[in-house]
Design a protein around this motif. Sequence first.
Motif, short mmCIF file in Angstrom:
data_model
loop_
_atom_site.label_atom_id
_atom_site.label_comp_id
_atom_site.label_asym_id
_atom_site.label_seq_id
_atom_site.Cartn_x
_atom_site.Cartn_y
_atom_site.Cartn_z
N LEU A 196 0.84 -1.20 0.00
CA LEU A 196 0.00 0.00 0.00
C LEU A 196 0.88 1.25 0.00
N VAL A 232 -2.85 0.81 -4.90
CA VAL A 232 -3.40 1.43 -3.69
C VAL A 232 -4.78 0.85 -3.39
N ASN A 250 -4.68 -2.97 -2.37
CA ASN A 250 -4.03 -3.23 -1.08
C ASN A 250 -4.73 -2.56 0.08
N ALA A 251 -5.40 -1.45 -0.15
CA ALA A 251 -6.18 -0.81 0.92
C ALA A 251 -7.33 -1.73 1.33
#
Length: 86
Positions: free
Chosen positions: A49, A61, A64-65
């Motif tokens: 992230l 982003v 992975n968030a």
Amino acid sequence: MLEVMGYTAGALTTLAFVPQVVQIYRTKSVKDVSLAMFLLFTLGVALWLGYGIMTHSFPVVAANAITLMLSFVILYFKWKYNRVNS
């Protein structure tokens, strides 16, 4: 085409965790979930992230968030259900 590939890969790897979260929630059992593996995995996802943020890669982003949130849910269940079943 590269962006589509990134979003598709991110969506698939992120969605792969949803059945595990649902299974743990339904059974209230985490005995077969390795705490060490999930801690290492969560750290890796947090680093990915950070990498995505620093490189301005929105697919990295976004994936992975969401995966990090799912990982935290699994870790929370691991903590909660281990305490209940101990």
